[in-house]
Design a protein around this motif. Structure first.
Motif, PDB file in Angstrom:
ATOM      1  N   PHE A  76       0.856  -1.184   0.000  1.00 14.34           N
ATOM      2  CA  PHE A  76       0.000   0.000   0.000  1.00 14.34           C
ATOM      3  C   PHE A  76       0.894   1.237   0.000  1.00 14.34           C
ATOM      4  CE2 PHE A  76       0.880  -0.781   4.450  1.00 14.34           C
ATOM      5  CZ  PHE A  76       1.028   0.474   5.003  1.00 14.34           C
ATOM      6  N   THR A  77       0.337   2.358  -0.437  1.00  9.28           N
ATOM      7  CA  THR A  77       1.159   3.564  -0.617  1.00  9.28           C
ATOM      8  C   THR A  77       0.414   4.815  -0.172  1.00  9.28           C
ATOM      9  OG1 THR A  77       0.366   3.787  -2.910  1.00  9.28           O
ATOM     10  CG2 THR A  77       2.451   2.619  -2.578  1.00  9.28           C
ATOM     11  N   ILE A  78       1.207   5.847   0.102  1.00  8.96           N
ATOM     12  CA  ILE A  78       0.720   7.199   0.359  1.00  8.96           C
ATOM     13  C   ILE A  78       1.006   7.997  -0.913  1.00  8.96           C
ATOM     14  CG2 ILE A  78       0.858   9.174   1.904  1.00  8.96           C
ATOM     15  CD1 ILE A  78       0.254   6.457   3.319  1.00  8.96           C
ATOM     16  N   ASN A  79       0.019   8.735  -1.426  1.00  9.42           N
ATOM     17  CA  ASN A  79       0.149   9.389  -2.731  1.00  9.42           C
ATOM     18  C   ASN A  79      -0.236  10.865  -2.664  1.00  9.42           C
ATOM     19  OD1 ASN A  79       0.364   6.958  -4.891  1.00  9.42           O
ATOM     20  ND2 ASN A  79      -0.891   6.378  -3.137  1.00  9.42           N
ATOM     21  N   ILE A  80       0.690  11.717  -3.096  1.00  8.95           N
ATOM     22  CA  ILE A  80       0.427  13.150  -3.168  1.00  8.95           C
ATOM     23  C   ILE A  80       0.891  13.655  -4.523  1.00  8.95           C
ATOM     24  CG2 ILE A  80       0.841  15.405  -2.115  1.00  8.95           C
ATOM     25  CD1 ILE A  80       1.684  13.944   0.444  1.00  8.95           C
ATOM     26  N   ALA A  81       0.005  14.348  -5.243  1.00  5.28           N
ATOM     27  CA  ALA A  81       0.354  14.917  -6.549  1.00  5.28           C
ATOM     28  C   ALA A  81      -0.024  16.386  -6.580  1.00  5.28           C
ATOM     29  CB  ALA A  81      -0.363  14.175  -7.678  1.00  5.28           C
ATOM     30  N   LEU A  82       0.742  17.153  -7.327  1.00  7.60           N
ATOM     31  CA  LEU A  82       0.383  18.534  -7.646  1.00  7.60           C
ATOM     32  C   LEU A  82      -0.065  18.559  -9.095  1.00  7.60           C
ATOM     33  CD1 LEU A  82       0.331  21.503  -6.615  1.00  7.60           C
ATOM     34  CD2 LEU A  82       2.581  21.765  -7.703  1.00  7.60           C
ATOM     35  N   VAL A  83      -1.306  18.990  -9.312  1.00  3.72           N
ATOM     36  CA  VAL A  83      -1.875  19.047 -10.657  1.00  3.72           C
ATOM     37  C   VAL A  83      -1.944  20.515 -11.091  1.00  3.72           C
ATOM     38  CG1 VAL A  83      -3.883  18.518 -12.090  1.00  3.72           C
ATOM     39  CG2 VAL A  83      -3.214  16.949 -10.249  1.00  3.72           C
ATOM     40  N   VAL A  84      -1.392  20.797 -12.265  1.00  6.96           N
ATOM     41  CA  VAL A  84      -1.405  22.146 -12.826  1.00  6.96           C
ATOM     42  C   VAL A  84      -1.973  22.064 -14.245  1.00  6.96           C
ATOM     43  CG1 VAL A  84      -0.025  24.148 -13.508  1.00  6.96           C
ATOM     44  CG2 VAL A  84       0.590  22.852 -11.451  1.00  6.96           C
ATOM     45  N   ASP A  85      -3.024  22.819 -14.508  1.00 11.46           N
ATOM     46  CA  ASP A  85      -3.657  22.824 -15.836  1.00 11.46           C
ATOM     47  C   ASP A  85      -3.961  21.403 -16.302  1.00 11.46           C
ATOM     48  OD1 ASP A  85      -3.531  25.586 -15.871  1.00 11.46           O
ATOM     49  OD2 ASP A  85      -1.591  25.623 -16.894  1.00 11.46           O
ATOM     50  N   HIS A  86      -4.543  20.611 -15.399  1.00 10.37           N
ATOM     51  CA  HIS A  86      -5.062  19.272 -15.695  1.00 10.37           C
ATOM     52  C   HIS A  86      -3.977  18.208 -15.845  1.00 10.37           C
ATOM     53  CE1 HIS A  86      -8.847  21.359 -16.301  1.00 10.37           C
ATOM     54  NE2 HIS A  86      -8.259  22.128 -17.201  1.00 10.37           N
ATOM     55  N   GLU A  87      -2.720  18.539 -15.531  1.00  9.86           N
ATOM     56  CA  GLU A  87      -1.635  17.564 -15.654  1.00  9.86           C
ATOM     57  C   GLU A  87      -0.886  17.448 -14.330  1.00  9.86           C
ATOM     58  OE1 GLU A  87       0.997  18.318 -18.915  1.00  9.86           O
ATOM     59  OE2 GLU A  87      -0.630  18.971 -20.238  1.00  9.86           O
ATOM     60  N   PRO A  88      -0.540  16.211 -13.906  1.00  7.70           N
ATOM     61  CA  PRO A  88       0.248  16.055 -12.682  1.00  7.70           C
ATOM     62  C   PRO A  88       1.714  16.403 -12.961  1.00  7.70           C
ATOM     63  CG  PRO A  88      -0.207  13.904 -13.630  1.00  7.70           C
ATOM     64  CD  PRO A  88      -0.914  14.911 -14.497  1.00  7.70           C
ATOM     65  N   VAL A  89       2.229  17.415 -12.269  1.00  7.62           N
ATOM     66  CA  VAL A  89       3.586  17.891 -12.546  1.00  7.62           C
ATOM     67  C   VAL A  89       4.559  17.554 -11.419  1.00  7.62           C
ATOM     68  CG1 VAL A  89       2.744  19.749 -14.021  1.00  7.62           C
ATOM     69  CG2 VAL A  89       3.117  20.188 -11.576  1.00  7.62           C
ATOM     70  N   LEU A  90       4.030  17.128 -10.290  1.00  9.51           N
ATOM     71  CA  LEU A  90       4.845  16.689  -9.161  1.00  9.51           C
ATOM     72  C   LEU A  90       4.126  15.515  -8.525  1.00  9.51           C
ATOM     73  CD1 LEU A  90       6.473  18.852  -6.354  1.00  9.51           C
ATOM     74  CD2 LEU A  90       4.953  16.958  -5.750  1.00  9.51           C
ATOM     75  N   GLY A  91       4.869  14.488  -8.162  1.00 11.63           N
ATOM     76  CA  GLY A  91       4.252  13.334  -7.523  1.00 11.63           C
ATOM     77  C   GLY A  91       5.177  12.692  -6.513  1.00 11.63           C
ATOM     78  N   VAL A  92       4.571  12.244  -5.414  1.00 12.51           N
ATOM     79  CA  VAL A  92       5.300  11.516  -4.381  1.00 12.51           C
ATOM     80  C   VAL A  92       4.493  10.276  -4.031  1.00 12.51           C
ATOM     81  CG1 VAL A  92       6.095  11.553  -1.984  1.00 12.51           C
ATOM     82  CG2 VAL A  92       6.416  13.564  -3.435  1.00 12.51           C
ATOM     83  N   VAL A  93       5.155   9.127  -4.045  1.00 11.95           N
ATOM     84  CA  VAL A  93       4.541   7.849  -3.691  1.00 11.95           C
ATOM     85  C   VAL A  93       5.426   7.202  -2.628  1.00 11.95           C
ATOM     86  CG1 VAL A  93       3.859   5.556  -4.492  1.00 11.95           C
ATOM     87  CG2 VAL A  93       3.548   7.545  -5.994  1.00 11.95           C
ATOM     88  N   TYR A  94       4.850   6.911  -1.468  1.00 12.85           N
ATOM     89  CA  TYR A  94       5.623   6.328  -0.381  1.00 12.85           C
ATOM     90  C   TYR A  94       4.998   5.009   0.045  1.00 12.85           C
ATOM     91  CZ  TYR A  94       7.841   5.735   4.194  1.00 12.85           C
ATOM     92  OH  TYR A  94       8.532   5.243   5.280  1.00 12.85           O
ATOM     93  N   ALA A  95       5.816   3.961   0.107  1.00  3.68           N
ATOM     94  CA  ALA A  95       5.389   2.647   0.577  1.00  3.68           C
ATOM     95  C   ALA A  95       5.973   2.437   1.976  1.00  3.68           C
ATOM     96  CB  ALA A  95       5.874   1.557  -0.379  1.00  3.68           C
ATOM     97  N   PRO A  96       5.182   2.652   3.026  1.00  5.56           N
ATOM     98  CA  PRO A  96       5.736   2.670   4.381  1.00  5.56           C
ATOM     99  C   PRO A  96       6.394   1.367   4.819  1.00  5.56           C
ATOM    100  CG  PRO A  96       3.551   3.670   4.354  1.00  5.56           C
ATOM    101  CD  PRO A  96       3.757   3.038   3.016  1.00  5.56           C
ATOM    102  N   VAL A  97       5.751   0.232   4.556  1.00  2.78           N
ATOM    103  CA  VAL A  97       6.323  -1.039   4.999  1.00  2.78           C
ATOM    104  C   VAL A  97       7.592  -1.362   4.218  1.00  2.78           C
ATOM    105  CG1 VAL A  97       5.907  -3.508   5.320  1.00  2.78           C
ATOM    106  CG2 VAL A  97       4.050  -1.872   5.711  1.00  2.78           C
ATOM    107  N   LEU A  98       7.592  -1.026   2.942  1.00  2.00           N
ATOM    108  CA  LEU A  98       8.768  -1.273   2.096  1.00  2.00           C
ATOM    109  C   LEU A  98       9.859  -0.231   2.309  1.00  2.00           C
ATOM    110  CD1 LEU A  98       6.890  -2.136  -1.231  1.00  2.00           C
ATOM    111  CD2 LEU A  98       7.648  -3.705   0.573  1.00  2.00           C
ATOM    112  N   GLU A  99       9.535   0.829   3.039  1.00  2.00           N
ATOM    113  CA  GLU A  99      10.465   1.933   3.310  1.00  2.00           C
ATOM    114  C   GLU A  99      11.075   2.466   2.011  1.00  2.00           C
ATOM    115  OE1 GLU A  99      13.258   0.355   6.204  1.00  2.00           O
ATOM    116  OE2 GLU A  99      12.075   1.264   7.812  1.00  2.00           O
ATOM    117  N   THR A 100      10.212   2.631   1.009  1.00  2.00           N
ATOM    118  CA  THR A 100      10.659   3.098  -0.301  1.00  2.00           C
ATOM    119  C   THR A 100       9.828   4.304  -0.720  1.00  2.00           C
ATOM    120  OG1 THR A 100      11.230   0.823  -0.876  1.00  2.00           O
ATOM    121  CG2 THR A 100      11.167   2.405  -2.662  1.00  2.00           C
ATOM    122  N   LEU A 101      10.521   5.300  -1.218  1.00  2.00           N
ATOM    123  CA  LEU A 101       9.899   6.568  -1.596  1.00  2.00           C
ATOM    124  C   LEU A 101      10.254   6.888  -3.038  1.00  2.00           C
ATOM    125  CD1 LEU A 101       8.509   9.293  -0.533  1.00  2.00           C
ATOM    126  CD2 LEU A 101      10.851  10.084  -0.158  1.00  2.00           C
TER     127      LEU A 101
END
Length: 266
Positions: free
Chosen positions: A103-128
């Protein structure tokens, strides 16, 4: 809003902090509620939502937010947004409930209908995984330094195809039958986008329903790493263009020179 490495790092910290709030619940005997669309909900979803919402409000107080756990914002309001945060506080709740770590934590910044920044974090896997336009795409394992990532060229003879753990459909089976040979890779949540972004797989076809918050952060990571996410006609997937928060069916891939649409059932 200017895209900077500092902003990307700050959003990474917010995602990791939210992820840490899910772990005590994950390792406990937690209750599972059912939402109106029959999808599962846990206290971890809500804890991550509250953590991200508060932190982003402090970081960018003038930028609106749309989160899966706070999605009751009408389109008349949303349609006025040119820039906003699109959040899935816990993507892969079924993976969370089944305790398979994906499972993951997901945060995106959308500008003019397009995602231009994204962060995906998998806590148990300790991978970002993180990415922003003009800055780059990165993968960080534990406390190690972030490493730049990029997509790879496909082995056309045997592409590695990502298959959802929880959402296998007859349409996907029909698509796979049109591929002469492939290597299936089973995975849950938005990790599928990230694995393509860092060269671990080639193709993720999704011929079933998803919501915009399910895809935006992973979409940003994959796009910055050199891949694409398109609808079935080859157009880039877009966000916040209609009153529905459901995506059209889509194809996500790393090698943009390969004709992935050729595998679509007629």
């Amino acid at each position: 809003m200017e895209l900077t490495r500092e902003l990307l790092d700050q959003v990474c910290e917010i995602a990791v902090a939210a992820g840490q709030k899910t772990l005590p619940i994950y390792y406990s005997d937690f209750d599972v509620e059912t939402k109106s669309d029959d999808s599962p909900l846990t206290q971890a979803d809500l804890a991550a939502h509250r953590s991200i919402q508060a932190a982003l409000s402090a970081l960018t107080p003038d930028t609106p937010q749309l989160s899966e756990e706070g999605a009751d914002i009408d389109f008349d309001t949303r349609s006025q947004w040119s820039t906003y945060w699109l959040i899935d506080p816990l993507d892969g709740t079924k993976e969370f409930v089944n305790k398979n770590d994906q499972f993951t934590i997901n945060i995106a910044l959308v500008v003019d209908h397009e995602p231009v920044l994204g962060v995906v974090y998998a806590p148990v896997l300790e991978t970002l995984w993180s990415a922003a336009r003009e800055i780059g795409a990165f993968r960080q394992q534990g406390h190690n330094e972030p490493q730049r990532i990029s997509t790879v060229g496909v082995n056309a003879g045997k592409p590695r195809v990502l298959v959802s753990r929880s959402h296998r459909t007859a349409a996907i089976d029909a698509l796979l039958e049109r591929m002469p040979d492939f290597e299936p890779v089973t995975m849950g949540s938005s990790l599928k986008f990230c694995v393509i972004a860092d060269g671990g797989a080639d193709f993720y076809p999704r011929l079933g329903p998803t919501s915009e918050w399910d895809t935006a952060a992973g979409h940003a990571v994959l796009a910055v790493a050199g891949g694409q996410v398109t609808d079935l006609d080859g157009r880039p997937l877009r966000y916040n263009e209609t009153d529905s928060v459901l995506n059209t069916h889509f194809l996500a891939f790393g090698d943009t020179a390969h004709d992935w649409r050729a595998y679509l059932p007629e």
